[in-house]
Design a protein around this motif. Structure first.
Motif, mmCIF file in Angstrom:
data_model
loop_
_atom_site.group_PDB
_atom_site.id
_atom_site.type_symbol
_atom_site.label_atom_id
_atom_site.label_comp_id
_atom_site.label_asym_id
_atom_site.label_seq_id
_atom_site.Cartn_x
_atom_site.Cartn_y
_atom_site.Cartn_z
ATOM 1 N N THR A 64 66.776 64.107 73.382
ATOM 2 C CA THR A 64 66.408 65.478 73.729
ATOM 3 C C THR A 64 64.892 65.525 73.918
ATOM 4 O OG1 THR A 64 66.039 66.138 71.440
ATOM 5 C CG2 THR A 64 68.302 66.311 72.277
ATOM 6 N N PRO A 65 64.347 66.590 74.514
ATOM 7 C CA PRO A 65 62.887 66.693 74.621
ATOM 8 C C PRO A 65 62.169 66.581 73.284
ATOM 9 C CG PRO A 65 63.937 68.295 76.059
ATOM 10 C CD PRO A 65 65.034 67.677 75.251
ATOM 11 N N GLN A 66 62.772 67.146 72.233
ATOM 12 C CA GLN A 66 62.137 67.085 70.917
ATOM 13 C C GLN A 66 62.122 65.655 70.375
ATOM 14 O OE1 GLN A 66 64.438 69.371 71.766
ATOM 15 N NE2 GLN A 66 63.090 71.180 71.840
ATOM 16 N N LEU A 67 63.224 64.929 70.545
ATOM 17 C CA LEU A 67 63.265 63.546 70.041
ATOM 18 C C LEU A 67 62.334 62.643 70.845
ATOM 19 C CD1 LEU A 67 67.087 63.117 69.280
ATOM 20 C CD2 LEU A 67 65.212 63.279 67.623
ATOM 21 N N THR A 68 62.226 62.894 72.128
ATOM 22 C CA THR A 68 61.274 62.120 72.934
ATOM 23 C C THR A 68 59.840 62.387 72.482
ATOM 24 O OG1 THR A 68 62.756 62.107 74.845
ATOM 25 C CG2 THR A 68 60.421 61.703 75.271
ATOM 26 N N ALA A 69 59.510 63.658 72.231
ATOM 27 C CA ALA A 69 58.169 64.012 71.756
ATOM 28 C C ALA A 69 57.891 63.398 70.395
ATOM 29 C CB ALA A 69 58.019 65.527 71.701
ATOM 30 N N LEU A 70 58.903 63.369 69.537
ATOM 31 C CA LEU A 70 58.763 62.750 68.210
ATOM 32 C C LEU A 70 58.377 61.282 68.354
ATOM 33 C CD1 LEU A 70 61.232 63.131 65.233
ATOM 34 C CD2 LEU A 70 60.655 60.857 66.055
ATOM 35 N N CYS A 71 59.079 60.572 69.229
ATOM 36 C CA CYS A 71 58.814 59.147 69.406
ATOM 37 C C CYS A 71 57.436 58.908 70.028
ATOM 38 C CB CYS A 71 59.890 58.523 70.282
ATOM 39 S SG CYS A 71 61.553 58.535 69.566
ATOM 40 N N ASP A 72 57.113 59.711 71.043
ATOM 41 C CA ASP A 72 55.833 59.518 71.732
ATOM 42 C C ASP A 72 54.651 59.739 70.787
ATOM 43 O OD1 ASP A 72 57.197 58.938 74.033
ATOM 44 O OD2 ASP A 72 56.892 60.915 74.958
ATOM 45 N N ALA A 73 54.751 60.756 69.928
ATOM 46 C CA ALA A 73 53.652 61.050 69.010
ATOM 47 C C ALA A 73 53.441 59.908 68.031
ATOM 48 C CB ALA A 73 53.932 62.348 68.253
ATOM 49 N N ALA A 74 54.518 59.324 67.528
ATOM 50 C CA ALA A 74 54.395 58.217 66.575
ATOM 51 C C ALA A 74 53.816 56.978 67.243
ATOM 52 C CB ALA A 74 55.758 57.906 65.966
ATOM 53 N N GLU A 75 54.263 56.668 68.456
ATOM 54 C CA GLU A 75 53.759 55.479 69.131
ATOM 55 C C GLU A 75 52.293 55.651 69.523
ATOM 56 O OE1 GLU A 75 56.138 53.800 72.169
ATOM 57 O OE2 GLU A 75 57.933 53.647 70.911
#
Length: 385
Positions: A319-330
Motif C-alpha cells: 500500500t502507499p503507507q507500507l511503501t513510505a514506511l520502507c522508503d523512510a527506513a532505507e
C-alpha cells in the motif's frame, strides 16, 4: 466436588521478518519474532457442562458439551450427524460468533484429547483479553494465532493436562487447520516459543487427516515431516521498529486470492519460493553469525522479492503507507518491508541501534505518511502463565 482453581495463560503476538507467502508451502522456512503484546485467556469453574466464552472485543457465546463438541443451547445438534463434514467447515456456525471460531476450535481440540484419554470435559467460563487490538481494530500482530495458543494452554491446564510446548503447538495447529488448512501456523510457533525463531511449516492437511484417522494422541506422538522450529539469537546492533499502516488486512483472503489467480504451481511461484527460501536461510545465517550488515541486505532483498510478486500478480501487498514506511527506513540506512501478507497491517524496519536521531526521524516520516509507530518490542517470552 471442589471447584477447580482458575487458570490464566497468555501468548505474545508476532511479526514476520522474512518468508511470507512461501512459508505457506510445507517445509519452506521463515523467520518470525514474538512481540510484547499479548492475548490473555482466563478459564474458571462453571458447574455442569456449560461453557461460556466472553471477549473484551465484544463476542460472547453460551455453549455446552455434546460428544466433545460445543453446541449452542437450544441447538438440535447438527454436528451429531455422522455424515456431517465437521464443526469448522463454516466458521459462522449457528450460535458461535465468527470472532470466537479460533477459541472454540482450540477448546474442542483439547476436549478431543481429553476424550481419548478417558477424562471428562468440565464446564467452564473462558475470558479473552487482547492487547493486539486498538478499540477493536487489529494491528496484524497475529491475534488469531495468539488466542489459539493461549486458549489451548489455558483449557489444557484447567483440565489437569501438563503439556510441553511442542504438544501445545501441535494442538494449536490442529485447531487452526480445522478453520483454515492454508494457514502457515508460523504465528502459532512464535506465540508458543517466543523470541526470534526459524520456522518450517508441516503439511497441515496431512496432520489434520492424521488426527482424524488415528486420533489426537497419535498426532501428538507421530513425526510431522517438514516441520521444524528453533530459536535464533536477536540481531546485533540493530533495533526493530514497527509501523502500523492504519488499515487492517486479511492474510487468509490474500493467500486465497493467489490461489484464485492460478499462481500456485506456476513458474513464478517456483521462482519466488526458491528466492525467498534462499533469502530466509541467509537471514538465519546473518543472525547466527551476528552480522547486522548481512541481515539488512537480506531484509532489503525480501522487500524486493515481495515487490516482484506484487508486480507480477497485482495482489496489492504494498500500500502507499507500507511503501513510505520502507522508503523512510532505507533512506536512514536501514532496511524495511511489510510484515506478513501486506495489503495493510504492519511493516517492520531494522535500524542502527546506536543512531537514535535517525530512528526518531524515521518515526516522524512515518507519521507524516499516515503510518503509526507502534511501541512494541521483541520478547523472549512464549506462551506462559
Amino acid at each position: 466436588m471442589t471447584a477447580r482453581p482458575a487458570v490464566v495463560r497468555r501468548a505474545p503476538g508476532k511479526l514476520f521478518v522474512a518468508g511470507e507467502y512461501a512459508v505457506v508451502d510445507p517445509g519452506n522456512p521463515a523467520v518470525l519474532v514474538a512481540v510484547d503484546r499479548y492475548v490473555t485467556v482466563t478459564v474458571s469453574h462453571l458447574p455442569g457442562t456449560a461453557v461460556e466464552i466472553t471477549s473484551d472485543l465484544g463476542p460472547h457465546a453460551r455453549l455446552h458439551w455434546q460428544n466433545a463438541r460445543l453446541t449452542p443451547y437450544g441447538d438440535p445438534g447438527p454436528y451429531d450427524d455422522p455424515g456431517d463434514p465437521g464443526p469448522h467447515d463454516d466458521t459462522s456456525r449457528p450460535g458461535v460468533p465468527a470472532g470466537l471460531a479460533h477459541v472454540v476450535s482450540a477448546t474442542e481440540t483439547v476436549a478431543r484429547l481429553l476424550a481419548e484419554r478417558g477424562l471428562p470435559v468440565p464446564g467452564f467460563g473462558l475470558r479473552v483479553e487482547s492487547g493486539l487490538h486498538d478499540n477493536g481494530t487489529k494491528y496484524g500482530l497475529g491475534s488469531s494465532g495468539a488466542v489459539t495458543v493461549a486458549a489451548v494452554a489455558a483449557v489444557a491446564a484447567f483440565c489437569g493436562l501438563d503439556l510441553p510446548p511442542e504438544d501445545r503447538f501441535r494442538l494449536a495447529v490442529l485447531a487452526t487447520a480445522e478453520i483454515d488448512p492454508r494457514a502457515s501456523c508460523g504465528d502459532l510457533a512464535a506465540s508458543t516459543w517466543g523470541g526470534w525463531i526459524a520456522y518450517q511449516a508441516p503439511d497441515r492437511t496431512a496432520v489434520r487427516d492424521l488426527a482424524a484417522r488415528h486420533g489426537v494422541i497419535e498426532a501428538l506422538r507421530a513425526p510431522w515431516p517438514q516441520f521444524a522450529v528453533r530459536r535464533l539469537p536477536p540481531p546485533t546492533g540493530l533495533k526493530l521498529e514497527v509501523g502500523w499502516s492504519g488499515t487492517p488486512a486479511s492474510t487468509a483472503a490474500l493467500v486465497s486470492d493467489l490461489d484464485r489467480r492460478a499462481w500456485r504451481g506456476s513458474a513464478s511461484h517456483r521462482a519466488f519460493a526458491a528466492a525467498t527460501t534462499d533469502c530466509v536461510r541467509a537471514c538465519v545465517t546473518a543472525l547466527e553469525d551476528k552480522d547486522p550488515r548481512g541481515l539488512l541486505q537480506q531484509i532489503r532483498r525480501a522487500r524486493r522479492e515481495l515487490a516482484r510478486l506484487d508486480d507480477e500478480v497485482g495482489l496489492g501487498i504494498f500500500t502507499p503507507q507500507l511503501t513510505a514506511l520502507c522508503d523512510a527506513a532505507e533512506a536512514a540506512g536501514g532496511a524495511a518491508k511489510p510484515s506478513g501478507a501486506g495489503g495493510g497491517d504492519c511493516g517492520i524496519a531494522l535500524l542502527d541501534a546506536e543512531a537514535p536521531r535517525d530512528i526518531e526521524h524515521v518515526r516522524e516520516r512515518w507519521a507524516a505518511a499516515g503510518v503509526l509507530p507502534l511501541p512494541v518490542r521483541p520478547t523472549a517470552e512464549g506462551n506462559k502463565k
